[in-house]
Design an enzyme around this catalytic site. Structure first.
Site, mmCIF file in Angstrom:
data_model
loop_
_atom_site.group_PDB
_atom_site.id
_atom_site.type_symbol
_atom_site.label_atom_id
_atom_site.label_comp_id
_atom_site.label_asym_id
_atom_site.label_seq_id
_atom_site.Cartn_x
_atom_site.Cartn_y
_atom_site.Cartn_z
ATOM 1 N N HIS A 155 -39.069 41.439 -16.493
ATOM 2 C CA HIS A 155 -39.408 40.250 -15.704
ATOM 3 C C HIS A 155 -38.230 39.276 -15.627
ATOM 4 O O HIS A 155 -38.097 38.523 -14.665
ATOM 5 C CB HIS A 155 -40.606 39.512 -16.325
ATOM 6 N N CYS A 172 -50.041 44.305 -15.116
ATOM 7 C CA CYS A 172 -49.251 43.071 -15.175
ATOM 8 C C CYS A 172 -50.073 41.927 -14.585
ATOM 9 O O CYS A 172 -50.749 42.116 -13.573
ATOM 10 C CB CYS A 172 -47.972 43.280 -14.360
ATOM 11 N N HIS A 223 -41.259 45.994 -20.565
ATOM 12 C CA HIS A 223 -41.962 45.424 -19.408
ATOM 13 C C HIS A 223 -41.667 43.925 -19.296
ATOM 14 O O HIS A 223 -41.297 43.438 -18.217
ATOM 15 C CB HIS A 223 -43.468 45.680 -19.556
ATOM 16 N N GLU A 224 -41.814 43.200 -20.423
ATOM 17 C CA GLU A 224 -41.621 41.739 -20.383
ATOM 18 C C GLU A 224 -40.165 41.386 -20.076
ATOM 19 O O GLU A 224 -39.893 40.467 -19.291
ATOM 20 C CB GLU A 224 -42.057 41.094 -21.701
HETATM 21 NI NI NI Z 1 -45.824 41.774 -16.320
#
Ligand code: NI
Length: 200
Positions: A160, A114, A156-157
């Site tokens: 966030h 990341c 993953h995104e």
């Molecule tokens: Ni990330």
């Protein structure tokens, strides 16, 4: 004379910054000039950092907007399935106010890194098969199924946007590693193999 748009590289927030811990707010108008500018600047920032994806909170903007792409070479990683679109990678996608639907309880472990944790990587379990939907920069609906690495990047995104970084998803923190150490270990291994080959 052509008007050349100035490139803007935004500063990336690092783990520990409060903006990465909060739940981001929905984007009101995907077609607004501010969002258009944010998307352009995030595209420049992602290209500069050579990452697979970027979420708005990572550039200090607590809004539900992510972007990502899946290089063809990585598309079939992990699951080995040549799932139509995924087989050729996925083009650059901007996703506003995204939602994820899990299509199978199957989980796979894969390496993640990341831009907010530079130099680190770790093994993270993710759902293998999802459907995601959201709006693009024109306000049109984007809806896709994704498997393997493509599904992993989206999860993953989108994490966030809820204040979640990949180490918070890890089962085994002993796999959290500085990639410089991994590559050094690999180099040493290769040197050893070469020497053994030369001597043997
Ligand atoms: Ni990330």
């Amino acid at each position: 004379m052509a008007i050349v748009r100035a490139m803007a590289i935004l500063k990336i927030a690092l783990m520990g910054h409060p903006v990465l811990k909060q739940v981001a707010a929905p984007v009101g108008d995907p077609k607004s000039a501010e969002i258009g500018r944010l998307i352009e600047n995030m595209i420049d920032t992602l290209a500069d950092a050579a990452g697979a994806g970027l979420a708005a909170p990572q550039v200090h903007v607590p809004l539900r907007l992510v972007m990502f792409h899946v290089p063809a070479a990585r598309a079939c990683e992990e699951d080995g399935e040549a799932a139509d679109e995924a087989a050729g990678g996925c083009p650059f996608i901007v996703l506003i106010n995204p939602e994820i639907e899990v299509l199978s309880e199957d989980i796979s472990e894969g390496v993640e890194a990341c831009l907010s944790l530079p130099g680190l990587a770790g093994m993270v379990p993710r759902y293998r098969h999802i459907r995601y939907r959201g709006l693009d920069h024109r306000g049109d609906i984007v809806e896709r199924e994704a498997t393997g690495f493509h599904a992993r990047v989206v999860q993953h995104e989108c994490d966030h946007l809820d204040g979640i970084l990949y180490p918070m998803r890890m089962d085994d923190l002993s796999t959290l590693t500085f990639t410089s150490e991994t590559s050094r270990a690999r180099e040493e291994e290769e040197t050893e193999e070469r020497e053994n080959a030369e001597h043997g």
